[in-house]
Design an enzyme around this catalytic site. Structure first.
Site, PDB file in Angstrom:
ATOM      1  N   GLY A 182       0.810  -1.207   0.000  1.00 27.47           N
ATOM      2  CA  GLY A 182       0.000   0.000   0.000  1.00 27.47           C
ATOM      3  C   GLY A 182       0.844   1.256   0.000  1.00 27.47           C
ATOM      4  O   GLY A 182       1.833   1.382  -0.731  1.00 27.47           O
ATOM      5  N   CYS A 183       0.460   2.204   0.848  1.00 28.88           N
ATOM      6  CA  CYS A 183       1.137   3.495   0.904  1.00 28.88           C
ATOM      7  C   CYS A 183       2.575   3.383   1.395  1.00 28.88           C
ATOM      8  O   CYS A 183       3.395   4.264   1.114  1.00 28.88           O
ATOM      9  CB  CYS A 183       0.353   4.449   1.809  1.00 28.88           C
ATOM     10  SG  CYS A 183      -1.309   4.819   1.220  1.00 28.88           S
ATOM     11  N   ALA A 184       2.898   2.317   2.136  1.00 28.27           N
ATOM     12  CA  ALA A 184       4.259   2.141   2.637  1.00 28.27           C
ATOM     13  C   ALA A 184       5.230   1.743   1.539  1.00 28.27           C
ATOM     14  O   ALA A 184       6.447   1.795   1.736  1.00 28.27           O
ATOM     15  CB  ALA A 184       4.283   1.085   3.748  1.00 28.27           C
TER      16      ALA A 184
END
Length: 358
Positions: free
Chosen positions: A137-139
């Site tokens: 995801g955003c990581a």
């Protein structure tokens, strides 16, 4: 030492403003019992506008997962090469100079990865390594930087290309009425980014240390519920409070490096929302102004998932960068709950090295 060079960033041409988002929510979900809560949460994101692939009337349709994924593939192939060419130009490299491509995305699926198509179409060597990352995801933006650093450390003198491609609007679910999903409809935007990590030379952040941290038993706080209609975003109300356990992880990694996380020269942070940045400012003990690049990304583009850290870094470059040897911290946050953290110093090219290359 590996140096993260200036990223290239691109956003689609269609724009939706905060006011348009609120008005659409009132129209589409006028009978929702928690509409006022959702509207308040959307207002509090601080997102003034977002860029999306299609006009809003097309975005609001759901033609099926197969059509959406076909659009993801077509648009990725149409838009990614331009950001790659710009990133390579900024790093003063050619496709043949790249040894590994790290491709991150959580908004569509391809197998083989887009990396295979890029190698065939853009002149990368056939022995270029491929590292697609699809489930962070955003990581994943922070993870891509860290894996590029690891690769260049393992293979000195190698060059890595990072590519982030996020079309969050293709995950819109008109029948999903959970508050977390309604909030995501006003938070996420579409964006692409690319950056080169050079094994030798380069202008940007000389990467020195990286690390990861997972907050135990939070894997269902940010998640996809995968259904026949595609990816349904799940967001737990406890997510905004995750900086309290994550700030110590940032402090610990900096401490292992002999640095104080509260006393660095620049910060490139994933902007999941304004409270994330407010809390990190509080728990790290740094001024809110330190996160101005991340706030600008959130305000102008919304949360563009894995591309956020690269866009925030691009804004630091656009401001003129930092002093030679200035110390900085980068961090991406995402499902897990996971933090991907890196430390580095601002590197201005050695004129002697540049002369020798020429």
């Amino acid at each position: 030492m590996a140096t993260l060079c200036r990223p290239a960033v691109s956003v689609p041409e269609h724009v939706i403003t905060m006011e348009q988002t609120l008005e659409l929510a009132r129209e589409v979900h006028k009978d929702h019992p928690q509409l006022e809560l959702a509207l308040r949460l959307i207002r509090n994101t601080g997102v003034e506008k977002r860029h999306i692939l299609q006009p809003i009337e097309e975005t609001l349709r759901h033609p099926g997962l197969d059509e959406r994924n076909a659009l993801y593939e077509a648009q990725a192939k149409a838009r990614v090469p331009a950001v790659i060419r710009e990133a390579l130009s900024s790093a003063e490299l050619e496709p043949a100079d790249i040894d590994v491509i790290i491709y991150v995305s959580c908004t569509g699926f391809m197998m083989p990865s887009l990396t295979a198509w890029l190698i065939n179409e853009m002149g990368f060597r056939t022995d270029t390594r491929q590292v697609p990352i699809a489930q962070l995801g955003c990581a994943a933006g922070g993870a891509a930087i860290n894996r590029a650093h690891d690769f260049c450390t393992a293979y000195p003198g190698s060059n890595a290309l990072i590519v982030a491609c996020e079309f969050c609007s293709l995950c819109y679910q008109p029948t999903d009425l959970t508050v977390g999903n309604l909030l995501s409809n006003g938070l996420f935007g579409d964006g692409l980014a690319a950056a080169v990590v050079r094994g030798e030379g380069g202008h940007g952040i000389r990467l020195e240390r990286n690390g990861s941290h997972l907050v135990p038993h939070t894997e269902d706080w940010i998640a996809y519920d995968v259904r026949s209609t595609g990816f349904h975003f799940k967001l737990d109300k406890r997510v905004p409070g995750t900086m309290e356990p994550l700030a110590p992880a940032l402090q610990e990694l900096a401490g292992l490096h002999g640095w104080d996380a509260a006393d660095l020269d620049f910060y490139i942070i994933h902007a999941g929302g304004p409270r994330i940045l407010d809390d990190l400012s509080k728990y790290l003990g740094v001024a809110p102004e330190a996160f101005r690049f991340s706030r600008a990304t959130l305000t102008e583009y919304g949360n563009i998932a894995s591309a956020v850290v690269l866009d925030a870094l691009r804004r630091l470059f656009d401001e003129g960068g930092a002093a030679h040897q200035a110390r900085g911290l980068m961090a991406g946050f995402g499902p897990g709950i996971t933090a991907e953290i890196s430390l580095g110093r601002w590197q201005i090219p050695d004129p002697t090295f540049a002369a020798q290359r020429n």
